[in-house]
Enzyme design. Structure first.
Site, PDB file in Angstrom:
ATOM      1  N   HIS A 196       0.846  -1.166   0.008  1.00  0.00           N
ATOM      2  CA  HIS A 196       0.046   0.040   0.155  1.00  0.00           C
ATOM      3  C   HIS A 196       0.992   1.228  -0.040  1.00  0.00           C
ATOM      4  O   HIS A 196       1.932   1.222   0.346  1.00  0.00           O
ATOM      5  CB  HIS A 196      -0.721   0.206   1.111  1.00  0.00           C
ATOM      6  CG  HIS A 196      -2.049  -0.970   1.039  1.00  0.00           C
ATOM      7  ND1 HIS A 196      -3.175  -0.902   2.090  1.00  0.00           N
ATOM      8  CD2 HIS A 196      -2.431  -1.803   0.420  1.00  0.00           C
ATOM      9  CE1 HIS A 196      -4.196  -1.817   1.529  1.00  0.00           C
ATOM     10  NE2 HIS A 196      -3.802  -2.328   0.498  1.00  0.00           N
ATOM     11  N   GLU A 214       1.120   3.785   1.875  1.00  0.00           N
ATOM     12  CA  GLU A 214       1.430   4.276   3.096  1.00  0.00           C
ATOM     13  C   GLU A 214       2.596   3.462   3.604  1.00  0.00           C
ATOM     14  O   GLU A 214       3.643   4.092   4.268  1.00  0.00           O
ATOM     15  CB  GLU A 214       0.339   4.155   4.157  1.00  0.00           C
ATOM     16  CG  GLU A 214      -0.844   5.089   3.960  1.00  0.00           C
ATOM     17  CD  GLU A 214      -1.834   4.521   2.905  1.00  0.00           C
ATOM     18  OE1 GLU A 214      -1.541   3.712   2.294  1.00  0.00           O
ATOM     19  OE2 GLU A 214      -3.043   4.910   3.038  1.00  0.00           O
ATOM     20  N   CYS A 227      -5.895   1.992   5.710  1.00  0.00           N
ATOM     21  CA  CYS A 227      -6.608   0.725   6.082  1.00  0.00           C
ATOM     22  C   CYS A 227      -6.080   0.416   7.359  1.00  0.00           C
ATOM     23  O   CYS A 227      -4.969   1.009   7.836  1.00  0.00           O
ATOM     24  CB  CYS A 227      -6.387  -0.349   4.941  1.00  0.00           C
ATOM     25  SG  CYS A 227      -4.771  -0.956   4.923  1.00  0.00           S
ATOM     26  N   CYS A 272      -2.344  -0.350   7.214  1.00  0.00           N
ATOM     27  CA  CYS A 272      -1.268   0.803   7.185  1.00  0.00           C
ATOM     28  C   CYS A 272      -1.364   1.549   8.634  1.00  0.00           C
ATOM     29  O   CYS A 272      -0.365   2.247   8.821  1.00  0.00           O
ATOM     30  CB  CYS A 272      -1.760   1.783   6.102  1.00  0.00           C
ATOM     31  SG  CYS A 272      -1.554   0.975   4.461  1.00  0.00           S
TER      32      CYS A 272
HETATM   33  N1  LIG Z   1      -5.168   3.891   2.098  1.00  0.00           N
HETATM   34  C1  LIG Z   1      -5.152   3.000   1.062  1.00  0.00           C
HETATM   35  N2  LIG Z   1      -6.199   2.239   0.894  1.00  0.00           N
HETATM   36  C2  LIG Z   1      -5.783   1.141   0.024  1.00  0.00           C
HETATM   37  N3  LIG Z   1      -6.829   0.072  -0.362  1.00  0.00           N
HETATM   38  C3  LIG Z   1      -6.037  -0.506  -1.293  1.00  0.00           C
HETATM   39  N4  LIG Z   1      -4.749  -0.170  -1.495  1.00  0.00           N
HETATM   40  C4  LIG Z   1      -4.739   1.022  -0.450  1.00  0.00           C
HETATM   41  C5  LIG Z   1      -3.551   1.914  -0.266  1.00  0.00           C
HETATM   42  O1  LIG Z   1      -2.558   1.511  -0.812  1.00  0.00           O
HETATM   43  N5  LIG Z   1      -3.795   2.957   0.499  1.00  0.00           N
END
Ligand SMILES: Nc1nc2[nH]cnc2c(=O)[nH]1
Length: 164
Positions: free
Chosen positions: A56, A58, A86, A89
């Site tokens: 992701h 983050e 999420c 993260c």
């Molecule tokens: N905030 C965020 N939500 C996600 N949902 C799927 N991938 C991501 C991501 O990279 N960041």
């Protein structure tokens, strides 16, 4: 003369990173780590590009910052992200000891284009979480099996351990 970059400008850059990443085979998410002394580290979503479900935006920003700074502790830093982090993260930000998280779009905005961010938040609120992901503790009955606490007691007695 020093130029002050505002939180809004960091967030705007995170959104621009997200949009550019879509045109570079990535997911629609961008993020930045900004350290207390103003160093910045970008991250973009590379889940499908790298076959890495943990990539992701983050997490990639945190990984880049930690690698380039040579630390696992980002105390004093702010995480800016184009979308609400999420749970993975958020946990990554907690483990990295980030001071603050600032986001633009919300989890329901991500859900509206098919991402499971909102669903995975529900996992932590839901009484019926087994339907999404069964998680259980298993007691080892075999007397020759190692004790589950063995790694921790070994860790505790290690003088050279690095706590985090
Ligand atoms: N905030 C965020 N939500 C996600 N949902 C799927 N991938 C991501 C991501 O990279 N960041």
């Amino acid at each position: 003369m020093s130029i002050t970059v505002t939180a809004e400008q960091f967030l705007a850059r995170s959104i621009r990173l997200a949009t550019a990443n879509v045109l570079n085979s990535g997911g629609p998410f961008g993020a930045m780590i900004v350290t207390a002394d103003g160093k910045t580290f970008d991250g973009v979503n590379r889940v499908t590009a790298d076959n890495d479900p943990t990539a992701h935006a983050e997490v990639t920003a945190i990984r880049t910052a930690c690698r380039e700074l040579g630390t696992f502790d980002l105390s004093g830093s702010v995480l800016y992200t184009s979308c609400e982090p999420c749970p993975m993260c958020l946990a990554s930000a907690l483990w990295a000891r980030v001071d603050r998280v600032v986001f633009a779009a919300g989890r329901h905005d991500a859900a509206a284009v098919g991402f499971d961010d909102a669903v995975f938040y529900e996992f932590f609120e839901n009484q019926d979480r087994d339907a999404l992901l069964p998680v259980s503790q298993l007691v080892l009955e075999d007397p020759s099996a190692p004790a589950p606490l063995e790694p921790f007691t070994t860790w505790n007695t290690l003088e050279s351990r690095i706590d985090y």
